[in-house]
Design a protein around this motif. Structure first.
Motif, PDB file in Angstrom:
ATOM      1  N   GLY A 125       5.057  -7.922  -0.049  1.00 23.49           N
ATOM      2  CA  GLY A 125       3.918  -8.251   0.676  1.00 23.49           C
ATOM      3  C   GLY A 125       4.096  -8.071   2.373  1.00 23.49           C
ATOM      4  N   SER A 126       5.218  -7.506   2.748  1.00 22.17           N
ATOM      5  CA  SER A 126       5.408  -7.305   4.314  1.00 22.17           C
ATOM      6  C   SER A 126       4.364  -6.548   4.531  1.00 22.17           C
ATOM      7  N   SER A 127       3.997  -6.800   5.893  1.00 23.30           N
ATOM      8  CA  SER A 127       2.740  -6.044   6.516  1.00 23.30           C
ATOM      9  C   SER A 127       2.734  -5.652   7.975  1.00 23.30           C
ATOM     10  N   SER A 158       5.027   3.054   4.513  1.00 25.65           N
ATOM     11  CA  SER A 158       3.637   2.695   4.299  1.00 25.65           C
ATOM     12  C   SER A 158       3.339   3.192   2.916  1.00 25.65           C
ATOM     13  N   PHE A 207       4.578  -0.450   1.314  1.00 26.64           N
ATOM     14  CA  PHE A 207       3.987  -1.397   1.838  1.00 26.64           C
ATOM     15  C   PHE A 207       2.661  -1.558   2.421  1.00 26.64           C
ATOM     16  N   ASP A 208       1.922  -2.359   2.102  1.00 25.28           N
ATOM     17  CA  ASP A 208       0.409  -2.271   2.648  1.00 25.28           C
ATOM     18  C   ASP A 208       0.495  -2.731   4.336  1.00 25.28           C
ATOM     19  N   LEU A 209       0.803  -1.880   5.177  1.00 21.58           N
ATOM     20  CA  LEU A 209       1.023  -2.163   6.524  1.00 21.58           C
ATOM     21  C   LEU A 209      -0.046  -2.359   7.076  1.00 21.58           C
ATOM     22  N   LYS A 210      -0.237  -3.381   8.092  1.00 18.47           N
ATOM     23  CA  LYS A 210      -1.469  -3.829   8.875  1.00 18.47           C
ATOM     24  C   LYS A 210      -1.151  -3.742  10.150  1.00 18.47           C
ATOM     25  N   ILE A 229      -3.986   1.031  10.503  1.00 19.79           N
ATOM     26  CA  ILE A 229      -3.063   0.112  10.978  1.00 19.79           C
ATOM     27  C   ILE A 229      -3.115  -0.142  12.608  1.00 19.79           C
ATOM     28  N   ASP A 261       7.940  -8.235   9.803  1.00 23.94           N
ATOM     29  CA  ASP A 261       8.494  -8.455   8.636  1.00 23.94           C
ATOM     30  C   ASP A 261       9.633  -7.331   8.369  1.00 23.94           C
TER      31      ASP A 261
END
Length: 356
Positions: free
Chosen positions: A141-143, A162, A165-168, A194, A209
């Protein structure tokens, strides 16, 4: 009996780019990550020999190195990457920091199966390696990703991560302001939803993260940061150390982290592990990926992937591109080797002139 001339596949930089366009950027990266994971899960050092890379380092007007990274898949092939690392290339010659080529040789006859431009292949496999290591070492869950150093390597690092992980958010830092200014344009083709923000190294370490360090820091001038608090689960992919005396991370951070090298003996000479004693180094990524049940707590503590580059990565990416070259009919087939009608006479071709 005359042996028919064998051909070798030659993939130029343009050919490599065409394969990426034909296959699709995301599809290619996903395939590469999966192939690399499978290769490591099935890795058996009794069947594959990977010595420590060797080469020449030099301090001159344009300091750098040329080195070779070999791998022997017994009974099949030898793959050798020759790579030049010259940190002043971008500003002095408008060339990539890393220039390389990767070649494959058949171990039955010694025939050159193929050779490919290694610039993009190296960037792709390095990004895929960080993504794969992070899959096992970083918190699920690291974003929030931090990129310290925003040159060519940072693009494939971001892309590969990417895909896992679902990067924000992405925090970026580089000593070159022009590199920072062009970063968003250089990742446009990734089409990521992002937020990209330039900030200090301190903020990156405190807020991320996952962090990737991919700098051209000089020998003996590290670390990049000291005495900075971080999230208790921070994972760092340290890919910038590539010869003795060059390190990016502070020893104190390493001592408080699970340090996972890609290639232990090489990392002890050239990576972050050169700062540590053997007992302070964790399991390598082969152990982690082959026995994940033994490392379930690692993603919830500080960790470092000490990535100095492993020739298995080069073999995997070259195999992928040679396969796609045949599938897409891209590249040049060249009969590069001198195969005489008489294997015992290298001058056989001159006899025709004499007889005439």
């Amino acid at each position: 009996m005359f042996q028919k001339q064998q051909t070798s596949i030659v993939l130029s930089g343009i050919d490599v780019s065409q394969i990426v366009e034909k296959f699709g950027l995301n599809e290619l990266m996903d395939n590469l990550i999966n192939r690399l994971e499978s290769a490591i899960k099935n890795f058996d050092n009794s069947k594959i020999d990977i010595p420590i890379r060797s080469g020449f380092n030099y301090q001159a007007t344009n300091p750098g190195l040329v080195e070779w990274m070999p791998i022997h898949k017994k009974g099949k092939e030898v793959v050798i990457k020759v790579v030049g690392y010259h940190p002043r290339n971008p500003e002095k010659f408008n060339l990539p920091t890393i220039l390389s080529s990767i070649s494959s040789y058949d171990t039955i006859t010694g025939h050159l199966n193929g050779i490919a431009d290694g610039v993009l292949l190296t960037a792709l496999r390095t990004g895929a390696s960080s993504a794969l290591a992070s899959k096992y070492l970083a918190k699920p869950g690291s974003s929030v990703l931090g990129l310290i150093g925003c040159g060519a390597q940072s693009i494939t690092q971001l892309h590969a991560l990417s895909r896992i992980f679902d990067l924000k958010e992405v925090f970026i830092n580089d000593i070159d302001k022009d590199t920072i200014a062009t970063f968003k344009d250089r990742i446009a083709m990734l089409d990521l939803d992002i937020v990209v923000q330039e900030t200090s190294i301190k903020t990156i370490i405190e807020s991320s993260d996952i962090v990737c360090t991919e700098t051209s820091i000089d020998i003996g001038t590290g670390p990049l940061f000291k005495n900075v608090e971080s999230k208790r689960h921070l994972h760092i992919n340290a890919i910038g150390s590539d010869f003795p005396g060059k390190t990016e991370l502070p020893k104190e951070f390493l001592l408080n982290s699970f340090v996972c090298p890609d290639f232990l003996e090489q990392a002890k000479l050239e990576g972050e592990c050169q700062q540590l004693k053997d007992e302070q180094i964790g399991a390598d990524w082969v152990q982690v990926i082959q026995s994940p049940q033994e490392f379930t707590e690692i993603p919830f503590q500080k960790s470092v992937f000490d990535s100095t580059g492993w020739a298995l990565e080069d073999q995997v990416v070259l195999e992928l591109f040679l396969e796609k070259a045949k599938e897409f009919k891209i590249g040049l087939e060249v009969a590069i080797e001198n195969v005489s009608e008489d294997a015992k006479n290298p001058y056989h071709f001159l006899l025709k002139t004499v007889q005439a």
